[in-house]
Design a protein around this motif. Structure first.
Motif, mmCIF file in Angstrom:
data_model
loop_
_atom_site.group_PDB
_atom_site.id
_atom_site.type_symbol
_atom_site.label_atom_id
_atom_site.label_comp_id
_atom_site.label_asym_id
_atom_site.label_seq_id
_atom_site.Cartn_x
_atom_site.Cartn_y
_atom_site.Cartn_z
ATOM 1 N N ARG A 54 -9.148 -6.372 0.954
ATOM 2 C CA ARG A 54 -9.300 -6.135 -0.494
ATOM 3 C C ARG A 54 -8.084 -6.596 -1.275
ATOM 4 N NH1 ARG A 54 -13.000 -4.985 2.871
ATOM 5 N NH2 ARG A 54 -14.995 -4.700 1.822
ATOM 6 N N LEU A 55 -6.906 -6.477 -0.681
ATOM 7 C CA LEU A 55 -5.698 -6.864 -1.410
ATOM 8 C C LEU A 55 -5.417 -8.359 -1.348
ATOM 9 C CD1 LEU A 55 -3.231 -3.961 -0.528
ATOM 10 C CD2 LEU A 55 -4.794 -4.161 -2.482
ATOM 11 N N CYS A 69 -3.554 4.777 0.112
ATOM 12 C CA CYS A 69 -4.248 5.302 1.292
ATOM 13 C C CYS A 69 -3.682 6.671 1.628
ATOM 14 C CB CYS A 69 -4.075 4.347 2.472
ATOM 15 S SG CYS A 69 -4.900 4.887 3.984
ATOM 16 N N ARG A 78 -1.462 -6.528 -6.531
ATOM 17 C CA ARG A 78 -2.213 -6.234 -5.299
ATOM 18 C C ARG A 78 -1.632 -4.952 -4.675
ATOM 19 N NH1 ARG A 78 -2.304 -11.432 -1.622
ATOM 20 N NH2 ARG A 78 -0.075 -11.498 -2.143
ATOM 21 N N VAL A 121 0.847 -1.180 0.000
ATOM 22 C CA VAL A 121 0.000 0.000 0.000
ATOM 23 C C VAL A 121 0.886 1.234 0.000
ATOM 24 C CG1 VAL A 121 -0.223 -0.060 2.534
ATOM 25 C CG2 VAL A 121 -1.889 1.217 1.184
ATOM 26 N N GLY A 163 -2.443 -1.144 -3.065
ATOM 27 C CA GLY A 163 -3.417 -0.247 -2.459
ATOM 28 C C GLY A 163 -2.872 1.163 -2.357
ATOM 29 N N MET A 202 -8.238 -2.621 3.952
ATOM 30 C CA MET A 202 -7.286 -2.656 2.845
ATOM 31 C C MET A 202 -6.699 -4.042 2.669
ATOM 32 S SD MET A 202 -5.845 -0.954 0.380
ATOM 33 C CE MET A 202 -6.160 0.783 0.768
ATOM 34 N N VAL A 231 -3.813 0.406 -9.311
ATOM 35 C CA VAL A 231 -4.317 0.447 -7.938
ATOM 36 C C VAL A 231 -5.561 -0.428 -7.831
ATOM 37 C CG1 VAL A 231 -5.329 1.935 -6.172
ATOM 38 C CG2 VAL A 231 -3.357 2.727 -7.490
ATOM 39 N N ARG A 232 -5.595 -1.300 -6.830
ATOM 40 C CA ARG A 232 -6.701 -2.250 -6.660
ATOM 41 C C ARG A 232 -7.682 -1.850 -5.565
ATOM 42 N NH1 ARG A 232 -5.571 -3.233 -11.016
ATOM 43 N NH2 ARG A 232 -4.673 -5.153 -11.897
ATOM 44 N N ALA A 233 -7.298 -0.937 -4.692
ATOM 45 C CA ALA A 233 -8.186 -0.459 -3.627
ATOM 46 C C ALA A 233 -7.626 0.859 -3.122
ATOM 47 C CB ALA A 233 -8.288 -1.468 -2.488
#
Length: 354
Positions: free
Chosen positions: A349-350, A215, A211, A142, A213, A346, A234-236
């Motif tokens: 989701r990843l 933030c 994977r 992330v 993220g 997070m 970006v996946r989330a």
């Protein structure tokens, strides 16, 4: 009696200091010595120097863990001395340089996985700190994005929440932030830093590039959704107390926050700063975000009204909104609730667990 600027700093950000690693006793002793805003950085630097002295003594006796935490406290104390302090830009820049060095010393002693990254961005260089979960062969990761007055040196404990869950972290100083901001001013298209960062990491085999993220905190809560809308890797994405349009609350911001934005955006005055702040606008952007998105804020946020963050969620196709009724800006007065929620969301989701 503290002056208006000191009172504003304590009212808006005191919980953030403790959340991000300032020792409570250091906090109390330091603010007791401060009556006027011009004293803020010198007194916090004095506290940071005391921690740096302890760190050096511990290094000399071979106590690396004690030294590492003292270096970390020195870096965090020094960061919060200069974070919105625009009284003397040369002194603030020197404090920023020393905070970077002290956090690098902390990483060396506390986290053998930590790496300093340099990324070519728009003819200049951006800087980031990479940390990886111990023992992991190939980790999701992330990218952590600071706000207007925060930097990657503020994120040691924020990073740890992801590392504990098996997710690597890359804390980025983008345009207008930390040591990157010395040469690159604030700009609305934050993906100009995220995309080359992901490009630079792409060849690494110890990170899982399927994977990823993103933030961001505070103004980073604008930057992260903005970048997620334009960066397909970006996946989330998660945004914490972010504005939908930063110019909307310009007149209600503390004077030192407005001044910080003016300086870091390269504006010539308050009016131009307001114009640039208004260009940090997610209208027509959130609707482009195709990945899961979490937006977290507090109903008692006095810097970025919670309705601004709610609008981000409402205009994002897969947006989830969480508003803590007693939470302040960044929900830094309730880190035991907000930070695990964000890290768990997070990670789920990843990794596909959620």
């Amino acid at each position: 009696m503290p002056d208006a600027e000191v009172e504003a700093a304590l009212a808006h950000w005191a919980p953030r200091f403790i959340q991000n690693g300032v020792d409570y006793n250091d906090f109390v002793r330091t603010v007791q010595r401060i009556d006027t805003w011009d004293q803020w950085l010198p007194e916090w630097s004095r506290t940071a120097d005391e921690q740096a002295e302890l760190a050096a003594e511990s290094d000399a006796t071979g106590h690396r863990d004690t030294a590492g935490h003292a270096w970390r406290r020195a870096a965090t104390d020094r960061h919060f001395g200069k974070f919105v302090w625009m009284v003397d830009l040369d002194l603030a820049a020197e404090a920023g340089r020393r905070s970077v060095e002290e956090m690098r010393a902390a990483h060396t002693r506390l986290d053998p996985t930590a790496e300093r990254l340099e990324i070519a961005v728009d003819g200049s260089t951006a800087y980031a700190n990479l940390r990886r979960p111990p023992g992991a062969d190939r980790s999701p990761y992330v990218v952590l994005v600071p706000g207007l007055d925060s930097t990657k040196e503020e994120f040691f404990y924020f990073e740890q929440g992801f590392l504990d869950r098996g997710v690597a972290t890359v804390s980025l100083d983008g345009p207008g932030q930390g040591e990157t901001g010395v040469r690159l001013p604030i700009r609305p298209d934050y993906e100009v830093a995220v995309t080359p960062l992901l490009d630079a990491l792409a060849a690494r085999t110890d990170l899982d590039h399927d994977r990823i993220g993103l933030c961001g905190v505070s103004l980073g809560g604008y930057y992260a959704p903005r970048a997620a809308a334009f960066e397909p890797r970006v996946r989330a994405v998660a945004g914490i107390s972010g504005p939908f349009c930063f110019g909307d609350m310009w007149d209600d911001l503390p004077p030192m926050t407005r001044q910080t934005f003016v300086v870091k955006s390269g504006a010539k005055d308050d009016a131009e700063g307001h114009r640039i702040a208004s260009s940090l606008d997610l209208a027509g952007v959130c609707e482009r975000i195709t990945v899961p998105a979490l937006y977290v804020t507090g109903a008692k946020d006095r810097l970025i009204p919670w309705q601004q963050t709610q609008r981000q969620a409402e205009e994002t196709p897969h947006g989830t909104f969480v508003n803590y009724p007693e939470g302040n800006h960044g929900v830094s007065n309730m880190p035991y609730r907000a930070r695990p929620l964000i890290a768990d969301w997070m990670t789920d989701r990843l990794t596909g667990r959620g």
